[in-house]
Design a protein around this motif. Sequence first.
Motif, short mmCIF file in Angstrom:
data_model
loop_
_atom_site.label_atom_id
_atom_site.label_comp_id
_atom_site.label_asym_id
_atom_site.label_seq_id
_atom_site.Cartn_x
_atom_site.Cartn_y
_atom_site.Cartn_z
N ASP A 1 25.89 25.36 34.84
CA ASP A 1 25.58 26.75 35.17
C ASP A 1 25.70 26.97 36.67
N VAL A 2 26.95 27.02 37.15
CA VAL A 2 27.18 27.16 38.58
C VAL A 2 26.85 28.57 39.06
N LYS B 1 28.67 8.52 42.93
CA LYS B 1 28.38 8.17 41.53
C LYS B 1 27.11 8.86 41.02
N GLU B 2 26.22 9.24 41.95
CA GLU B 2 24.99 9.93 41.52
C GLU B 2 25.18 11.44 41.35
N ALA B 3 26.38 11.94 41.63
CA ALA B 3 26.64 13.38 41.49
C ALA B 3 26.58 13.75 40.01
N ASP B 4 25.49 14.36 39.60
CA ASP B 4 25.25 14.65 38.19
C ASP B 4 25.74 16.05 37.84
N LEU B 5 27.02 16.26 38.07
CA LEU B 5 27.65 17.55 37.81
C LEU B 5 28.22 17.55 36.39
N ALA C 1 19.35 20.84 38.07
CA ALA C 1 19.32 21.06 36.62
C ALA C 1 20.41 22.05 36.19
N CYS C 2 20.62 23.10 36.98
CA CYS C 2 21.68 24.07 36.68
C CYS C 2 23.05 23.40 36.70
#
Length: 329
Positions: free
Chosen positions: A182-183, A221-225, A176-177
């Motif tokens: 919010d790294v 592709k799933e990297a939700d960054l 979520a961060c």
Amino acid sequence: MKTKPVRRISALEDIPQDLRGCVVAIGNFDGVHRGHQAVLEAALEQARAENVPAVALTFEPHPRTVFRPEQPVFRLTPAPLKAKLAGIMGFSAVVELPFTKEFAQKSAETFIEEVLVGGLGICRVVTGFNFHFGKARQGSPEFLREAGERLGFAVTVVEPFQDEGAELVSSSRIRACLREGDVVQAAGLLGYRYTVEAEVLKGKQLGRTLGFPTANMALPKEADLCTGIYAVRFSRQDGSVHDGVASFGYRPTVDSDGAPLLETFVFDFDEDLYGETCGVTFFAHLREEKKFNGLDPLVEQMKRDMAEAKAVLSAVRPLGELDFALAFG
């Protein structure tokens, strides 16, 4: 700082004799965050006390991806990075058991007999308070304790790990961060700065023509960054670490229809990186991605981004051993 590669084993028949009798820490450990580290450190402490190897036992791919392939998990630490972190901590090996629907049908008793006793010959198992295993999640820490009394191994259960705000540290909180950019908070939960590793790809080389050559990486592709511009450090296979500024997103000014790409401009660097697997560690999210009215304003903004990233990175300090190894060299 070069870390000795940890042994990665994916089949029980490949477990060498020198690992038998080990202390094993079991879990998915996605993120190897501070809660996971409490379990892993407990295993290392017991292994040192008993003078036996410490082994981390995990599963690949992530079980949730197997049961819900249409919703693949945003992996915080894919298998190679997870193993690297375990090696930095001091583990002798990581056993990455292939997780399939067939494997999930094994009873908890069968898992203990075939994997823990037969495969690893463990002297002790260390796990978190909420670890469940076997068909229908019938195995639990209490189940392990009862089996250990019968089969001759000890069990250590690590209590929930809470952050400074008395909240549980979890992989879902960290995801979520990162989704919000919010790294900094993600680093506080991980105990090290969020890092990705990928092969450097040859792109369109537009950055080079603008005076900002970039090392380009495609994330899963799933990297939700969160998209945007970040202050980063770039690490190479030779152990060298370099400051930089990175853009993750869709390049709206020049290529709005493209796939998301991580593009890192490495400061004071001009070497060929194509084909090399490198790491990018995220220190700060500087701004959102935006579309500029032409290349000249884009270049001016890139110069400002570079100056801000340098200012951020000039003041950073390692959060601990893992952070130092990943991003400080």
